[in-house]
Design an enzyme around this catalytic site. Structure first.
Site, mmCIF file in Angstrom:
data_model
loop_
_atom_site.group_PDB
_atom_site.id
_atom_site.type_symbol
_atom_site.label_atom_id
_atom_site.label_comp_id
_atom_site.label_asym_id
_atom_site.label_seq_id
_atom_site.Cartn_x
_atom_site.Cartn_y
_atom_site.Cartn_z
ATOM 1 N N PHE A 10 40.484 48.147 -74.691
ATOM 2 C CA PHE A 10 39.085 48.610 -74.754
ATOM 3 C C PHE A 10 38.242 47.762 -75.716
ATOM 4 N N ILE A 11 38.572 47.780 -77.006
ATOM 5 C CA ILE A 11 37.704 47.086 -77.975
ATOM 6 C C ILE A 11 37.918 45.570 -77.871
ATOM 7 N N ALA A 80 45.657 44.082 -81.167
ATOM 8 C CA ALA A 80 46.769 44.656 -80.387
ATOM 9 C C ALA A 80 47.425 45.800 -81.141
ATOM 10 N N THR A 98 55.001 48.070 -82.254
ATOM 11 C CA THR A 98 53.839 47.168 -82.116
ATOM 12 C C THR A 98 53.004 47.135 -83.396
ATOM 13 N N THR A 132 41.632 51.285 -88.749
ATOM 14 C CA THR A 132 40.974 52.536 -88.383
ATOM 15 C C THR A 132 40.665 53.389 -89.613
ATOM 16 N N ASP A 133 39.674 54.272 -89.468
ATOM 17 C CA ASP A 133 39.367 55.216 -90.554
ATOM 18 C C ASP A 133 40.458 56.275 -90.707
ATOM 19 N N GLU A 134 41.325 56.416 -89.669
ATOM 20 C CA GLU A 134 42.326 57.498 -89.712
ATOM 21 C C GLU A 134 43.348 57.316 -90.824
ATOM 22 N N TYR A 158 50.493 57.687 -85.411
ATOM 23 C CA TYR A 158 49.575 56.553 -85.182
ATOM 24 C C TYR A 158 48.967 56.079 -86.494
ATOM 25 N N ALA A 160 49.840 56.615 -89.528
ATOM 26 C CA ALA A 160 50.844 56.118 -90.488
ATOM 27 C C ALA A 160 51.236 54.686 -90.126
ATOM 28 N N LYS A 162 49.355 52.492 -88.559
ATOM 29 C CA LYS A 162 48.220 51.604 -88.887
ATOM 30 C C LYS A 162 48.149 51.417 -90.415
ATOM 31 N N LYS A 197 41.093 59.004 -73.719
ATOM 32 C CA LYS A 197 40.372 59.326 -74.953
ATOM 33 C C LYS A 197 39.228 60.294 -74.632
ATOM 34 N N ASN A 257 33.395 67.693 -81.983
ATOM 35 C CA ASN A 257 33.799 67.358 -80.608
ATOM 36 C C ASN A 257 33.038 68.170 -79.563
HETATM 37 P P1 NAD Z 1 43.665 49.984 -76.566
HETATM 38 O O1 NAD Z 1 44.864 50.883 -76.556
HETATM 39 O O2 NAD Z 1 42.569 50.217 -75.593
HETATM 40 O O3 NAD Z 1 44.142 48.475 -76.368
HETATM 41 C C1 NAD Z 1 45.245 47.937 -77.024
HETATM 42 C C2 NAD Z 1 45.569 46.588 -76.397
HETATM 43 O O4 NAD Z 1 46.692 46.024 -77.094
HETATM 44 C C3 NAD Z 1 45.945 46.684 -74.918
HETATM 45 O O5 NAD Z 1 45.310 45.671 -74.178
HETATM 46 C C4 NAD Z 1 47.455 46.474 -74.934
HETATM 47 O O6 NAD Z 1 47.952 45.876 -73.736
HETATM 48 C C5 NAD Z 1 47.617 45.560 -76.139
HETATM 49 N N1 NAD Z 1 48.975 45.633 -76.724
HETATM 50 C C6 NAD Z 1 49.658 46.763 -77.037
HETATM 51 N N2 NAD Z 1 50.877 46.430 -77.527
HETATM 52 C C7 NAD Z 1 50.932 45.073 -77.543
HETATM 53 C C8 NAD Z 1 51.924 44.133 -77.954
HETATM 54 N N3 NAD Z 1 53.107 44.538 -78.446
HETATM 55 N N4 NAD Z 1 51.643 42.806 -77.844
HETATM 56 C C9 NAD Z 1 50.447 42.394 -77.334
HETATM 57 N N5 NAD Z 1 49.490 43.243 -76.915
HETATM 58 C C10 NAD Z 1 49.728 44.555 -77.016
HETATM 59 O O7 NAD Z 1 43.125 50.028 -78.055
HETATM 60 P P2 NAD Z 1 41.627 49.954 -78.602
HETATM 61 O O8 NAD Z 1 41.054 51.305 -78.594
HETATM 62 O O9 NAD Z 1 40.943 48.831 -77.942
HETATM 63 O O10 NAD Z 1 41.930 49.574 -80.129
HETATM 64 C C11 NAD Z 1 42.051 48.208 -80.533
HETATM 65 C C12 NAD Z 1 42.341 48.156 -82.024
HETATM 66 O O11 NAD Z 1 41.276 48.793 -82.736
HETATM 67 C C13 NAD Z 1 43.611 48.895 -82.429
HETATM 68 O O12 NAD Z 1 44.238 48.146 -83.446
HETATM 69 C C14 NAD Z 1 43.120 50.229 -82.963
HETATM 70 O O13 NAD Z 1 43.996 50.738 -83.926
HETATM 71 C C15 NAD Z 1 41.800 49.825 -83.572
HETATM 72 N N6 NAD Z 1 40.755 50.861 -83.623
HETATM 73 C C16 NAD Z 1 40.423 51.563 -82.505
HETATM 74 C C17 NAD Z 1 39.379 52.489 -82.560
HETATM 75 C C18 NAD Z 1 38.944 53.271 -81.334
HETATM 76 O O14 NAD Z 1 38.077 54.155 -81.463
HETATM 77 N N7 NAD Z 1 39.460 52.998 -80.155
HETATM 78 C C19 NAD Z 1 38.709 52.705 -83.773
HETATM 79 C C20 NAD Z 1 39.089 51.988 -84.917
HETATM 80 C C21 NAD Z 1 40.114 51.054 -84.814
HETATM 81 O O1 DAU Z 2 38.908 57.282 -85.791
HETATM 82 C C1 DAU Z 2 39.285 56.106 -85.118
HETATM 83 C C2 DAU Z 2 40.315 56.437 -84.071
HETATM 84 O O2 DAU Z 2 39.613 57.072 -83.009
HETATM 85 C C3 DAU Z 2 41.090 55.227 -83.562
HETATM 86 O O3 DAU Z 2 41.829 54.671 -84.613
HETATM 87 C C4 DAU Z 2 42.018 55.621 -82.417
HETATM 88 O O4 DAU Z 2 42.659 54.473 -81.882
HETATM 89 C C5 DAU Z 2 41.187 56.282 -81.331
HETATM 90 O O5 DAU Z 2 42.030 56.723 -80.278
HETATM 91 C C6 DAU Z 2 40.404 57.452 -81.901
HETATM 92 O O6 DAU Z 2 41.295 58.526 -82.297
HETATM 93 P P1 DAU Z 2 40.928 60.073 -82.025
HETATM 94 O O7 DAU Z 2 42.166 60.866 -82.045
HETATM 95 O O8 DAU Z 2 39.806 60.493 -82.913
HETATM 96 O O9 DAU Z 2 40.332 59.911 -80.523
HETATM 97 P P2 DAU Z 2 40.484 60.815 -79.210
HETATM 98 O O10 DAU Z 2 39.483 60.307 -78.238
HETATM 99 O O11 DAU Z 2 41.902 60.919 -78.767
HETATM 100 O O12 DAU Z 2 40.024 62.243 -79.720
HETATM 101 C C7 DAU Z 2 38.740 62.435 -80.297
HETATM 102 C C8 DAU Z 2 38.648 63.888 -80.718
HETATM 103 O O13 DAU Z 2 38.615 64.710 -79.533
HETATM 104 C C9 DAU Z 2 39.855 64.358 -81.505
HETATM 105 O O14 DAU Z 2 39.412 65.287 -82.506
HETATM 106 C C10 DAU Z 2 40.726 65.083 -80.491
HETATM 107 C C11 DAU Z 2 39.717 65.632 -79.502
HETATM 108 N N1 DAU Z 2 40.184 65.723 -78.089
HETATM 109 C C12 DAU Z 2 40.737 64.625 -77.517
HETATM 110 C C13 DAU Z 2 41.195 64.665 -76.204
HETATM 111 C C14 DAU Z 2 41.834 63.459 -75.572
HETATM 112 C C15 DAU Z 2 40.008 66.906 -77.386
HETATM 113 O O15 DAU Z 2 39.474 67.893 -77.905
HETATM 114 N N2 DAU Z 2 40.453 66.950 -76.086
HETATM 115 C C16 DAU Z 2 41.058 65.882 -75.472
HETATM 116 O O16 DAU Z 2 41.481 66.008 -74.296
#
Ligand code: NAD
Ligand code: DAU
Length: 353
Positions: A10-11, A80, A98, A132-134, A158, A160, A162, A197, A257
């Site tokens: 995604f990102i 990744a 990973t 991540t902020d988590e 997750y 932990a 990160k 998500k 949420n």
């Molecule tokens: P995502 O799950 O959508 O994508 C992860 C990507 O990494 C995928 O393309 C997957 O194929 C690749 N990948 C996984 N394991 C791998 C490996 N062993 N080798 C090579 N590639 C591999 O994740 P995202 O939401 O795009 O998040 C990207 C990064 O940003 C992550 O590090 C995540 O912790 C961080 N992040 C995400 C969010 C969010 O809201 N999604 C917020 C803050 C930080």
């Molecule tokens: O804060 C940054 C993080 O945000 C990233 O590091 C993670 O990679 C990313 O997945 C995201 O984590 P969250 O757990 O916050 O995201 P998620 O979309 O899974 O959930 C957002 C909120 O919504 C969370 O409080 C759980 C809730 N939720 C989620 C799902 C999937 C629901 O209530 N119902 C659902 O079905």
């Protein structure tokens, strides 16, 4: 050129697209194409010589050594990861492999490469770690937002994993001098967000007339940032961030949420009305996520003060663009809803009352 890991997710995919919209510096994109990686996210780059995709694993040291020697990137941007909290609860092993071992492997390869550079290239080199902020844990209602000096208190497998990767990155700077930067960002949303998500799942379920599963009381708070604003923050850090520094990135958009879900229903009611009535009729409270963090909030003043970064989108503009994107890209959603995706829905939601 730069080396991006996880650039089919995604990102990462949004970052690669955004990077090549903003400059001509080529990108080597290393991605294992797990369930979350999708080359359709990068379809618009077909035939673009500035994008070199490599299908491979960040745990594969030989492959990374080869890529670094062949392409001599001036920077590594490390996305990744296994990223979904609910999946980490069902099966933490992949997250350790990973997020911890993969980051360690990448750091060691980067260190070997960096040590062999001449003084000028060595000073210019950057390893940017996307986190991540988590990692900071959960806030009470009146606690101040997370600053860069907040103690680490990760609560899920997750977060932990990160947190462990953040500590490795920090140590590789302090011990070996590797020029690293780290960003800790809040919840992203926008195009190509995998529908496991919250936001894309709610849009997909609403359009399919399925229940909108809200965990617990729906009062958990997240800070939301439109994904291209995260991309611009990383570009700013690569350009002017100081080695060894951490930058918190957020959108100043704290929302419970349940409010997010109501906003999505209202936008869908406007843009694709359903004859059966408002999509909010589908909202269903289900059993909470174990160990569910109550509140995250990001204090993003450091990156604004030191690097002049601020988000371009408000939540209102970003969420409207997002819903419009999903409505216009129903094929993309249908393609990722494979058999494996349906298995995940059964695993995560069937057991919740
Ligand atoms: P995502 O799950 O959508 O994508 C992860 C990507 O990494 C995928 O393309 C997957 O194929 C690749 N990948 C996984 N394991 C791998 C490996 N062993 N080798 C090579 N590639 C591999 O994740 P995202 O939401 O795009 O998040 C990207 C990064 O940003 C992550 O590090 C995540 O912790 C961080 N992040 C995400 C969010 C969010 O809201 N999604 C917020 C803050 C930080
Ligand atoms: O804060 C940054 C993080 O945000 C990233 O590091 C993670 O990679 C990313 O997945 C995201 O984590 P969250 O757990 O916050 O995201 P998620 O979309 O899974 O959930 C957002 C909120 O919504 C969370 O409080 C759980 C809730 N939720 C989620 C799902 C999937 C629901 O209530 N119902 C659902 O079905």
């Amino acid at each position: 050129m730069i080396l991006v890991t996880g650039g089919a997710g995604f990102i990462g995919a949004n970052f690669v697209l955004d990077w090549l919209r903003n400059c001509d510096e080529p990108v080597v994109n290393l991605d294992a194409l797990t369930y979350a990686g999708n080359l359709e996210n990068l379809a618009s780059l077909k035939g673009d010589a500035r994008h070199i995709f490599v299908h491979g694993d960040i745990c594969d040291r030989e492959l990374i050594d080869r890529l670094l020697a062949e392409h001599q990137p001036r920077a590594i941007v490390h996305f990744a990861a296994e990223s979904h909290v609910d999946r980490s609860i069902h099966g933490p092993g992949d997250f350790i492999r990973t997020n911890v071992n993969g980051t360690f492997t990448l750091l060691e390869a980067a260190r070997g490469h960096w040590m062999g550079l001449d003084a000028e290239a060595k000073a210019a080199f950057r390893f940017h770690h996307v986190s991540t902020d988590e990692v900071y844990g959960s806030l009470g209602p009146n606690d101040p937002a997370f600053s860069e000096t907040k103690t680490y208190e990760p609560n899920s497998p997750y977060s932990a994993s990160k947190a462990a990767s953040d500590h490795l990155v920090r140590a590789w700077h302090h011990t070996y001098g590797l020029p690293v930067t780290t960003s800790n960002c809040s919840n992203n949303y926008g195009p190509y967000h995998f529908p496991e998500k919250l936001i894309p799942l709610m849009i997909a379920n609403a359009l399919a007339g399925k229940p909108l599963p809200v965990y617990g009381d729906g009062q958990q708070i997240r800070d939301w940032l439109y994904v291209t604003d995260h991309c611009s923050a990383i570009r700013a850090i690569l350009q002017a961030g100081k080695p060894g520094e951490v930058y918190n990135v957020g959108g100043w958009n704290e929302k419970p949420n349940i409010e997010i879900v109501h906003t999505l229903c209202a936008l869908l009611d406007e843009l694709k009305p359903d004859a059966a009535g408002s999509y909010s009729r589908l909202i269903t409270y289900v059993t909470d996520r174990p160990g569910h963090d109550r509140r995250y909030a990001i204090d993003a003043r450091k990156i604004e003060r030191e690097l002049g970064w601020r988000p371009a989108e408000t939540f209102e503009t970003g969420i409207r663009k997002t819903v419009e994107w999903y409505l216009a890209n129903q094929d993309w959603v249908a393609h990722v809803q494979s058999g494996a995706y349906r298995d995940w829905l059964d695993k995560n939601y069937a057991g919740r009352s």
